[in-house]
Design a protein around this motif. Structure first.
Motif: not given
Length: 306
Positions: A15-23, A26-29, A113-119
């Motif tokens: 089942i596709l579950v979308s969402g993002c991690s806590a970010t 100022d996320y950057s390289y 990599g700032k946010s992750l979609d949970k597939l």
């Protein structure tokens, strides 16, 4: 403890579950302050930017203009890292203190990599062996332990992990593999490196044909017309180029490497086809910008100040 890199033993093969991690806003390289790299779990050129990114036990790193950068947060342990034109797919484990579930299952990021979609299989499965079509986004995964939808074996998904189909793997005759490589645009073309040679499928993994005269291979990568794979031959490492139309191979210029330091990861820059990068067991990173005529050792045994 250092992770031991080894071939996966292949036994009887949502089942596709979308969402993002806590970010972090100022996320950057940022330019890395570390002097060494450990535990490389994948390499590639995500987002069609032509910039080399490596996945490590402690997050993502980027090599640009002869300088190494690392992310200033979201330092997850990415496993099965697979770049594609819009970002990357991966699995693995969240960094210590993260609110993300462990393991990550199958995730996708389109923002570096700032946010992750949970597939799929979030909090359930850690895929060490993934393959992704750079253009097509088709996914292949070897499942090592049964989960809620999969038994052990090779599976494919044409819709970013929402549905999975088990591949028959007829003709695949090896007990261990190095990696899975997926054709950039042909969804049903997939290759596997193994201790018994290179096996290629043109029907989504249902049947495989061994490439003649191939020996123990540790890694393979496919482009639109060719593939590049690394073999162990007479105590040395040898790269070969594979013509995907004729399935014929020829030797390719190779860094001077011994069999106890095999090539584990190979990738090509989609913006500059003559640029290839390889990573060895001992965390050496070599790069060529002229199709192997010359190789530059970018990292020596994980040392960024070689």
């Amino acid at each position: 403890m250092k992770h031991i890199k080894t071939f996966l033993l292949v036994s009887s093969l949502g089942i596709l579950v979308s969402g993002c991690s806590a970010t972090d806003e100022d996320y950057s390289y940022v330019k890395t302050e570390d002097k060494t790299i450990d535990h490389i779990h994948g390499i590639g050129y995500p987002n069609n930017k032509g910039e080399l990114v490596i996945a490590t036990h402690d997050g993502l790193m980027k090599y640009k203009d002869s300088t190494w950068y690392e992310t200033n947060s979201e330092k997850h342990d990415y496993m099965g890292f697979q770049p594609y034109k819009g970002g990357f797919y991966s699995s693995g484990h969240p960094e210590e203190g993260s609110k993300l579930k462990n393991p990550l299952g199958l995730v996708k990021s389109t923002d570096g990599g700032k946010s992750l979609d949970k597939l799929a299989f979030y909090g359930e499965t850690d895929f060490h062996y993934l393959g992704a079509g750079y253009e097509s986004k088709v996914l292949y995964a070897i499942n090592q332990e049964p989960n809620s939808e999969m038994d052990k074996g090779l599976y494919r998904s044409m819709d970013e992990g929402e549905n999975w189909e088990k591949a028959d793997m007829k003709g695949f005759e090896s007990t261990s593999i190095g990696n899975i490589a997926v054709h950039p645009s042909k969804k049903e073309m997939v290759a596997i490196s193994s201790k018994d040679g290179v096996f290629v499928s043109e029907d989504g993994g249902d049947s495989f044909t061994k490439v003649e005269n191939t020996q123990t291979t540790t890694s393979i990568y496919l482009t639109e017309k060719t593939g590049l794979f690394a073999s162990i031959e007479k105590g040395k490492i040898q790269l070969h180029e594979l013509d995907l139309d004729s399935i014929k191979m020829q030797s390719y210029p190779t860094p001077d490497l011994s069999q106890d330091n095999p090539i584990m990861y190979i990738s090509s820059n989609p913006e500059r086809s003559a640029e290839w990068t390889v990573v060895t067991y001992n965390n050496d990173i070599y790069q060529t910008t002229d199709n192997g005529e010359t190789w530059n050792e970018v990292v020596d045994e994980g040392n960024l100040e070689k």
